[in-house]
Design a protein around this motif. Structure first.
Motif, PDB file in Angstrom:
ATOM      1  N   ASN A  27       0.816  -1.213   0.000  1.00  6.96           N
ATOM      2  CA  ASN A  27       0.000   0.000   0.000  1.00  6.96           C
ATOM      3  C   ASN A  27       0.844   1.256   0.000  1.00  6.96           C
ATOM      4  OD1 ASN A  27      -1.242  -2.288   1.416  1.00  6.96           O
ATOM      5  ND2 ASN A  27      -3.026  -0.970   1.483  1.00  6.96           N
ATOM      6  N   SER A 231      -1.667  -6.793  -3.042  1.00  5.23           N
ATOM      7  CA  SER A 231      -2.095  -5.924  -1.966  1.00  5.23           C
ATOM      8  C   SER A 231      -3.114  -6.579  -1.051  1.00  5.23           C
ATOM      9  CB  SER A 231      -2.667  -4.650  -2.575  1.00  5.23           C
ATOM     10  OG  SER A 231      -2.975  -3.768  -1.540  1.00  5.23           O
ATOM     11  N   LEU A 232      -4.044  -7.339  -1.629  1.00  4.96           N
ATOM     12  CA  LEU A 232      -5.043  -7.993  -0.782  1.00  4.96           C
ATOM     13  C   LEU A 232      -4.512  -9.280  -0.163  1.00  4.96           C
ATOM     14  CD1 LEU A 232      -8.550  -7.862  -2.493  1.00  4.96           C
ATOM     15  CD2 LEU A 232      -7.923  -7.080  -0.230  1.00  4.96           C
ATOM     16  N   ASN A 263      -8.353  -2.217   3.037  1.00  2.03           N
ATOM     17  CA  ASN A 263      -7.078  -2.239   2.338  1.00  2.03           C
ATOM     18  C   ASN A 263      -7.049  -1.214   1.204  1.00  2.03           C
ATOM     19  OD1 ASN A 263      -4.434  -3.444   1.679  1.00  2.03           O
ATOM     20  ND2 ASN A 263      -5.493  -3.993  -0.196  1.00  2.03           N
ATOM     21  N   GLU A 267      -4.871   2.201   0.628  1.00  2.00           N
ATOM     22  CA  GLU A 267      -4.035   2.330  -0.540  1.00  2.00           C
ATOM     23  C   GLU A 267      -4.222   3.706  -1.189  1.00  2.00           C
ATOM     24  OE1 GLU A 267      -2.499  -1.421  -1.974  1.00  2.00           O
ATOM     25  OE2 GLU A 267      -4.279  -1.232  -3.180  1.00  2.00           O
TER      26      GLU A 267
HETATM   27 NA    NA Z   1      -2.025  -4.218   0.745  1.00  2.00          NA
END
Ligand code: NA
Ligand code: PHE
Length: 502
Positions: A27, A231-232, A263, A267
């Motif tokens: 992020n 990212s997830l 999330n 970000e």
């Molecule tokens: Na992330």
């Protein structure tokens, strides 16, 4: 017989840990430069499409597999259907590969939290980062060890292994309960502070000004999907493993939505904060934002130090910024080590602690010998790119096709999710997983493989790409298949704790 499986003490701790896993270097360090180089404001569109068509549906799949089959990725896939076990091993091995460089970036951030106090980089943050600090030389296959980078890296590994070894609730749960609130507070404070810097608005302008032409560029879509997965933490086995430590009868879908949207909020906020700060930098130095942002992976370690030197009380802002990176990184790193540790413990019937120590030590040794070296920055870039844009997309593509069309278990998994879930999964879930995701992944995987084969990567030597790009990807696939043929030592693990009717 039931095998004791450690659980998070509550859903809240699980959600904290899952957000802790998701919110990370991806992020704060990765998203801003990826977004900027992939269409700026227009990147939000492919990014949101990727979130809704692949990110959230795959997050639900991870949760359903982990929670229903109560095992690490290889075990969960094996329970789903015996011969799908290799997908789980690919996930576990990808975790090990990203852990090796992820830990290294955390080590840089820790060093920079310290450097910030004295503005150690002087007038030329770029020369300091690549030269004085990382001592990068020519792009060769292996480089000499740089002890000043290696030492903090050793510490990162010690902390990581210790927390995972302590256990799910007392180690990982407690870490997140303590660090995540601190991380959120620090992060919001820093973003707000950066919005009040002179020039901030010009930075936001640069970040949000859409470059519509970029939407026609396949690379931008590849970058968006790659970013969402990384990212997830989905399709890496991290979320699957965390969900396997959740108590029975848990509302999985609502948890998934909370995690997914937190999330992404983090970000976009990180992008705002970073570009507000770059706008300030541009205003101070006369360098246009586009140039300040051109740093790629070095953005956080070059542009930030430069502006920290120029703002009032920059020392404090700087060390808090880099501490935030360290906190965000470590809560993710534990979730990257947990799946391989769990998998080894289950496969070989050894204790979680013994498995964590052995897997962690091997990963640490590899990490320390490859990345804190005079060519480590190149290697890092190559491994990151091949894992995310080649192996992750291909493994996930084949996996969803098999789960939806061959073993046909999505209706059963949807029932599991809907059993307690307040947000009901409907036909759209199967459509996303079975049609939309495979089409997009098939296209992105093909595009990225073709481009890499044709153009190479960032003018790096072919031998480096062959080894740390294609070699690592091929090695993981072969090893994953081989692991499947290794017999499960503890058959209890195979039978235990699965109630296929619930
Ligand atoms: Na992330
Ligand atoms: N999601 C983490 C981040 O954004 C990284 C991560 C990837 C964590 C894969 C776990 C598994 O930084």
């Amino acid at each position: 017989r039931t095998v004791h499986r450690e659980a998070f003490s509550s859903r809240t701790v699980f959600i904290l840990a899952a957000i802790g896993s998701a919110v990370g270097l991806g992020n704060i360090w990765r998203y801003p430069y990826v977004a900027y180089s992939s269409g700026g404001g227009a990147f939000l569109i492919p990014y949101l499409v990727a979130l809704l068509t692949a990110g959230i549906p795959l997050l639900f799949l991870d949760y359903a597999l982990g929670h229903k089959f109560r095992g690490s990725p290889p075990l969960a896939f094996r329970r789903l259907s015996r011969w799908t076990e290799p997908f789980g091993w690919v996930q576990v091995l990808m975790c090990l590969a990203i852990a090796t460089f992820y830990a290294c970036v955390i080590a840089w951030a820790a060093s920079y939290a310290w450097f910030s106090l004295t503005l150690a980089w002087g007038d030329d943050a770029e020369a300091f980062f690549a030269g004085t600090f990382l001592q990068q030389g020519e792009a060769t296959m292996f480089g000499g060890l740089v002890p000043t980078v290696a030492i903090p890296l050793v510490l990162v590994w010690v902390v990581n292994i210790a927390i995972v070894a302590i256990g799910v609730e007392r180690g990982i749960g407690r870490l997140n309960r303590f660090l995540l609130p601190l991380l959120i507070a620090l992060f919001i404070g820093l973003v707000i502070r950066s919005l009040f810097l002179p020039g901030a608005m010009a930075g936001l302008d640069a970040f949000f000004t859409p470059n519509w032409a970029a939407l026609g560029d396949p690379q931008v879509w590849i970058a968006a999907y790659g970013q969402i997965f990384f990212s997830l933490s989905v399709a890496f086995g991290a979320m699957l493993t965390y969900a396997s430590h959740l108590k029975r009868r848990t509302n999985l879908t609502a948890s998934g939505l909370v995690v997914g949207f937190s999330n992404s909020a983090f970000e976009v906020l990180a992008g705002i904060g970073v570009f507000a700060a770059l706008g300030f930098l541009a205003a101070q130095s006369g360098v246009p934002v586009s140039e300040a942002a051109a740093g790629g992976p070095g953005l956080a370690f070059v542009a930030f130090p430069t502006l920290i030197s120029q703002m009032p009380f920059g020392q404090i802002f700087g060390s808090l910024f880099f501490l935030t990176l360290v906190f965000a990184g470590i809560t993710s790193l534990v979730s990257i080590l947990q799946p391989p540790a769990m998998a080894i413990s289950e496969k070989f019937g050894i204790s979680h602690r013994a498995a964590t120590l052995s897997v962690g030590t091997v990963a640490a040794i590899v990490s320390i010998s490859i990345f804190p070296t005079t060519t480590g920055l190149n290697t890092l870039d190559v491994v990151d790119n091949w894992i995310n844009n080649v192996l992750l997309v291909s493994n996930t593509l084949v996996m969803v096709v098999v789960v939806v069309w061959v073993v046909r278990k999505t209706p059963m998994l949807a029932r599991h999710l809907n059993g307690v879930g307040s947000f009901k999964i409907g036909g759209w879930w199967t459509v996303c997983l079975g049609i939309v995701t495979p089409l997009i992944l098939g296209w992105t995987a093909t595009q990225s493989v073709i481009t890499l084969l044709r153009d190479g990567y960032e003018d790096l030597p072919g031998a480096l790409l062959a080894t740390f790009g294609w070699g690592v990807v091929g090695g993981i696939v072969v090893l994953a298949v081989l692991m499947t043929f290794v017999p499960w030592r503890n058959e209890d693990h195979l039978a235990a704790g699965v109630d296929l009717d619930d």
